[in-house]
Design a protein around this motif. Structure first.
Motif, mmCIF file in Angstrom:
data_model
loop_
_atom_site.group_PDB
_atom_site.id
_atom_site.type_symbol
_atom_site.label_atom_id
_atom_site.label_comp_id
_atom_site.label_asym_id
_atom_site.label_seq_id
_atom_site.Cartn_x
_atom_site.Cartn_y
_atom_site.Cartn_z
ATOM 1 N N ASP A 459 0.819 -1.210 0.000
ATOM 2 C CA ASP A 459 0.000 0.000 0.000
ATOM 3 C C ASP A 459 0.855 1.262 0.000
ATOM 4 O OD1 ASP A 459 -2.322 -1.490 0.019
ATOM 5 O OD2 ASP A 459 -2.447 -1.528 2.216
ATOM 6 N N LEU A 460 2.041 1.182 0.579
ATOM 7 C CA LEU A 460 2.915 2.362 0.668
ATOM 8 C C LEU A 460 3.613 2.641 -0.651
ATOM 9 C CD1 LEU A 460 4.524 1.757 4.195
ATOM 10 C CD2 LEU A 460 2.795 3.473 3.598
ATOM 11 N N LEU A 488 18.245 5.746 -5.236
ATOM 12 C CA LEU A 488 17.341 5.663 -4.088
ATOM 13 C C LEU A 488 18.079 5.195 -2.848
ATOM 14 C CD1 LEU A 488 15.252 3.758 -2.269
ATOM 15 C CD2 LEU A 488 14.505 6.011 -3.052
ATOM 16 N N MET A 489 18.988 4.215 -3.003
ATOM 17 C CA MET A 489 19.766 3.724 -1.869
ATOM 18 C C MET A 489 20.567 4.850 -1.221
ATOM 19 S SD MET A 489 22.852 0.879 -1.828
ATOM 20 C CE MET A 489 23.992 2.021 -2.633
ATOM 21 N N ASP A 490 21.182 5.697 -2.042
ATOM 22 C CA ASP A 490 21.978 6.806 -1.515
ATOM 23 C C ASP A 490 21.096 7.837 -0.812
ATOM 24 O OD1 ASP A 490 24.265 5.626 -2.524
ATOM 25 O OD2 ASP A 490 24.213 6.746 -4.413
ATOM 26 N N LEU A 491 19.941 8.139 -1.384
ATOM 27 C CA LEU A 491 19.028 9.089 -0.762
ATOM 28 C C LEU A 491 18.496 8.550 0.559
ATOM 29 C CD1 LEU A 491 16.959 10.290 -3.871
ATOM 30 C CD2 LEU A 491 18.610 11.643 -2.557
ATOM 31 N N ALA A 492 18.148 7.282 0.569
ATOM 32 C CA ALA A 492 17.623 6.672 1.782
ATOM 33 C C ALA A 492 18.659 6.684 2.900
ATOM 34 C CB ALA A 492 17.168 5.238 1.494
ATOM 35 N N ARG A 493 19.884 6.438 2.543
ATOM 36 C CA ARG A 493 20.952 6.434 3.555
ATOM 37 C C ARG A 493 21.071 7.795 4.224
ATOM 38 N NH1 ARG A 493 27.208 4.334 2.585
ATOM 39 N NH2 ARG A 493 28.002 4.908 4.648
ATOM 40 N N GLN A 494 20.906 8.854 3.460
ATOM 41 C CA GLN A 494 20.955 10.200 4.029
ATOM 42 C C GLN A 494 19.803 10.449 4.996
ATOM 43 O OE1 GLN A 494 21.166 13.028 0.785
ATOM 44 N NE2 GLN A 494 22.782 11.862 -0.248
ATOM 45 N N SER A 495 18.732 9.666 4.850
ATOM 46 C CA SER A 495 17.568 9.802 5.731
ATOM 47 C C SER A 495 17.559 8.756 6.845
ATOM 48 C CB SER A 495 16.276 9.680 4.912
ATOM 49 O OG SER A 495 16.193 10.715 3.948
ATOM 50 N N PHE A 533 7.621 3.787 6.172
ATOM 51 C CA PHE A 533 6.997 5.061 5.793
ATOM 52 C C PHE A 533 8.038 6.013 5.219
ATOM 53 C CE2 PHE A 533 3.356 3.877 8.539
ATOM 54 C CZ PHE A 533 2.315 4.239 7.688
ATOM 55 N N ARG A 534 9.182 6.079 5.872
ATOM 56 C CA ARG A 534 10.229 6.990 5.401
ATOM 57 C C ARG A 534 10.764 6.541 4.042
ATOM 58 N NH1 ARG A 534 14.855 9.179 9.472
ATOM 59 N NH2 ARG A 534 12.910 9.650 10.573
ATOM 60 N N LEU A 535 10.983 5.242 3.883
ATOM 61 C CA LEU A 535 11.480 4.711 2.621
ATOM 62 C C LEU A 535 10.453 4.898 1.503
ATOM 63 C CD1 LEU A 535 13.601 3.054 1.023
ATOM 64 C CD2 LEU A 535 12.420 0.981 1.814
ATOM 65 N N ALA A 536 9.183 4.640 1.813
ATOM 66 C CA ALA A 536 8.132 4.727 0.796
ATOM 67 C C ALA A 536 8.024 6.139 0.227
ATOM 68 C CB ALA A 536 6.800 4.284 1.393
ATOM 69 N N LYS A 537 8.145 7.136 1.066
ATOM 70 C CA LYS A 537 8.077 8.517 0.582
ATOM 71 C C LYS A 537 9.180 8.787 -0.434
ATOM 72 C CE LYS A 537 5.913 10.593 4.685
ATOM 73 N NZ LYS A 537 6.095 11.555 5.806
ATOM 74 N N VAL A 543 9.723 7.857 -8.142
ATOM 75 C CA VAL A 543 8.874 7.396 -9.235
ATOM 76 C C VAL A 543 8.186 8.575 -9.923
ATOM 77 C CG1 VAL A 543 6.787 6.082 -9.791
ATOM 78 C CG2 VAL A 543 8.508 5.100 -8.265
ATOM 79 N N GLU A 544 7.721 9.531 -9.123
ATOM 80 C CA GLU A 544 7.080 10.717 -9.697
ATOM 81 C C GLU A 544 8.042 11.485 -10.591
ATOM 82 O OE1 GLU A 544 5.539 13.084 -6.561
ATOM 83 O OE2 GLU A 544 4.133 11.553 -5.854
ATOM 84 N N ARG A 545 9.288 11.596 -10.151
ATOM 85 C CA ARG A 545 10.274 12.325 -10.957
ATOM 86 C C ARG A 545 10.561 11.599 -12.267
ATOM 87 N NH1 ARG A 545 12.844 13.376 -5.916
ATOM 88 N NH2 ARG A 545 14.240 11.605 -6.238
ATOM 89 N N SER A 546 10.529 10.246 -12.214
ATOM 90 C CA SER A 546 10.806 9.490 -13.433
ATOM 91 C C SER A 546 9.598 9.481 -14.363
ATOM 92 C CB SER A 546 11.204 8.053 -13.095
ATOM 93 O OG SER A 546 10.124 7.343 -12.519
ATOM 94 N N GLY A 547 8.410 9.798 -13.811
ATOM 95 C CA GLY A 547 7.214 9.904 -14.632
ATOM 96 C C GLY A 547 6.661 8.587 -15.093
#
Length: 565
Positions: A459-460, A488-495, A533-537, A543-547
């Motif tokens: 669902d997320l 995505l892995m790099d962005l997630a790590r920063q979060s 939740f944090r990862l899903a965002k 995905v939105e950026r890739s269209g």
């Protein structure tokens, strides 16, 4: 009437009639003090006079013991290690006077008995000396400060001397400080809260008696601990339907060494080898260092297909219980078909059962490939890394006696044998029933975590395809076309979220660009939901950026063009 005397660098008053030489052992001195009437004890924190060159200030002591922590080893052990290190590196020179037990305890905010125990141990070991009426001093200096030494390099270009260059191969990279991250969705690491600490301590203590030490302390040359081999035969392997006879087991330093030795033994420059694609990167790297005759085997949602690529190989390396990384569980009929074709075409199969025993789901009821093998062409590799702890580094190989005999010689040339004390402790752990108990407890926790993720994640991240074979401790996630798993892995790590990019598992990284692996063996259950939740965002924003989304897939979503779901 009380008389003044000095103990451990402090001025005390001693009742008349108890004059005499003070015992140099600190525990005796402490006992004398405890036995005195309270009215006759007067301790002053004034150290005795000493040479200024040997005087050490409180600031220095605070700096020396700055790394002391109540969350680590026993405090007295930490103090001992820090003092020994300071002596050996020249920070504390010979005849340096240490603070009294009372002073150091006050300075560090710990119990005086803790300091007394540490000092006495160092006196017994010859690092410190207790001088009556003076205090505690450094007995002898160490090797001096460790200084970086510039050394001229006689070889201008070392890389030209290397016969192989493993550093040029793509490697799995995980943060070494992964425990510091809030949401470590990593595969292959362990949750410290699940480690059976007390039971493991009991097993280690049982291996530490004088008789036990005499049993494992000698050089085994190329042999293994007989107790561990027996426990493998009686309690571990039968769970997978494997009944190994004499000379059919060899212990290794984890499954990694097992796979490495098998590649060295079975793969030459012209050997035709089949590996899974996607598959375990380290096997791909090991094989690529030995031969160029490599074929990526075809996969579907049940694992490897016994097609023309498979039958053309001399040796294949397979993960049939949980395909790495897709987690696909090969059904029984496929396993039987694979063995029949392997027999007909004379293909040797190395079965890497890397997380066997941990599952309490129905996949555990499917017999291992090795247990179905009536000809001895399947070589079985197992490990305790995933089910107990990666740092234990104990694995094993089950194979026909001629293979094991050759592996023993090969292993002896490398390192003779794995540490026998670890083998004996593990044997005790299994024999005492702790292993079975641990599997039941950990399996239940893994299933709870798997169900939680399976319930929340779809669902997320509705744009992604999520796969998990029964019993697996990870999820395989496919994003839509254009999704970049590594980014995505790099962005997630920063979060504060750790996941693994899927491209590392593919021979062609572009083919695996939109995949992620999400493990749950290392993250506490109560942290999973917030981490998802944090990862899903982050995933949905990407995905939105890739269209694109799943609606843009031109086929039923799968893991790879070669994996038909």
């Amino acid at each position: 009437m009380c008389l003044r005397t000095e103990i451990d660098g402090e001025i005390v008053r001693k009742p008349k009639g108890q004059l005499g030489l003070l015992h140099p052992r600190l525990d005796v001195v402490e006992q004398i003090i405890q036995d005195w009437p309270e009215s006759c004890v007067s301790l002053f924190m004034k150290p005795l006079g000493t040479n200024n060159s040997q005087a050490v200030t409180d600031v220095t002591w605070r700096r020396l013991f700055g790394a002391l922590t109540k969350d680590g080893q026993a405090l007295n052990l930490q103090i001992r290690r820090m003092i020994v290190h300071a002596i050996e590196t020249g920070m504390l020179s010979k005849n340096t006077r240490l603070p009294s037990t009372r002073q150091l305890a006050s300075l560090l905010g710990i119990a005086r008995n803790t300091v007394t125990t540490a000092y006495q141990s160092l006196i017994d070991e010859g690092f410190l000396v207790s001088r009556e009426r003076s205090g505690i001093f450094v007995a002898a200096g160490g090797n001096g400060r460790i200084k970086a030494r510039h050394q001229a390099d006689a070889v201008d270009d070392w890389s030209s001397r290397f016969a192989i260059k493993p550093s040029g191969l793509r490697q799995i990279c995980k943060p070494r400080n992964w425990l510091d991250y809030a949401y470590p969705f990593l595969f292959g690491q362990y949750d410290p809260a699940l480690f059976p600490t007390n039971n493991w301590r009991e097993a280690v203590r049982a291996a530490s008696s004088v008789k036990e030490i005499q049993g494992w302390a000698g050089d085994m040359i190329d042999d293994d601990d007989p107790d561990l081999v027996e426990q493998l035969q009686v309690q571990v392997l039968p769970r997978r339907g494997i009944f190994a006879g004499k000379g059919e087991i060899i212990v290794t330093i984890g499954s990694q060494q097992a796979l490495s030795m098998l590649v060295q033994l079975l793969v030459g420059p012209t050997t035709a080898v089949g590996i899974e694609d996607p598959g375990y990167p380290d096997v791909r790297n090991m094989v690529s260092l030995a031969t160029r005759n490599i074929v990526g085997l075809t996969l579907d949602r049940h694992g490897v297909l016994p097609d023309d690529d498979f039958v053309s190989r001399d040796v294949t390396f397979l993960t049939v219980s949980h395909q790495c990384p897709t987690t696909a569980v090969m059904p029984l009929d496929r396993r039987q078909q694979l063995l029949q074709i392997a027999s007909r075409e004379n293909v040797v199969i190395v079965e890497d059962d890397y997380e066997a025993d941990l599952s309490i789901e129905s996949d555990g009821d499917i017999p291992s490939l090795k247990s179905l093998d009536a000809e001895g062409r399947v070589i079985y590799v197992g490990s305790f890394s995933k089910v107990l702890a990666p740092g234990l580094r104990v694995g094993y190989i089950v194979a026909p006696p001629p293979v094991i005999s050759e592996l023993r010689v090969l292993r002896r040339l490398m390192l003779r044998h794995p540490p026998t004390n670890n083998q004996r402790a593990l044997a005790n752990f299994i024999a005492l029933g702790h292993y079975r108990q641990h599997l039941g407890r950990t399996g239940a926790v893994m299933l709870e975590r798997a169900n939680l993720i399976a319930d929340r994640l779809p669902d997320l991240v509705p744009s992604c395809r999520i796969i998990r074979g029964q019993g697996a401790t990870s999820f395989w996630i496919e994003g839509p076309p254009g999704f970049d798993g590594r980014q995505l892995m790099d962005l997630a790590r920063q979060s504060g979220v750790l996941v693994e990019a899927g491209d590392i598992f593919f021979a062609d990284p572009l083919a695996g660009r939109r995949y992620l692996r999400l493990g749950f063996g290392s993250i506490a259950t109560h942290r999973i939901e917030a981490g998802l939740f944090r990862l899903a965002k982050l995933i949905e924003k990407s995905v939105e950026r890739s269209g694109t989304g799943l609606r843009d897939h031109g086929r039923q979503p799968g893991c790879h063009p070669a994996i038909l779901v």
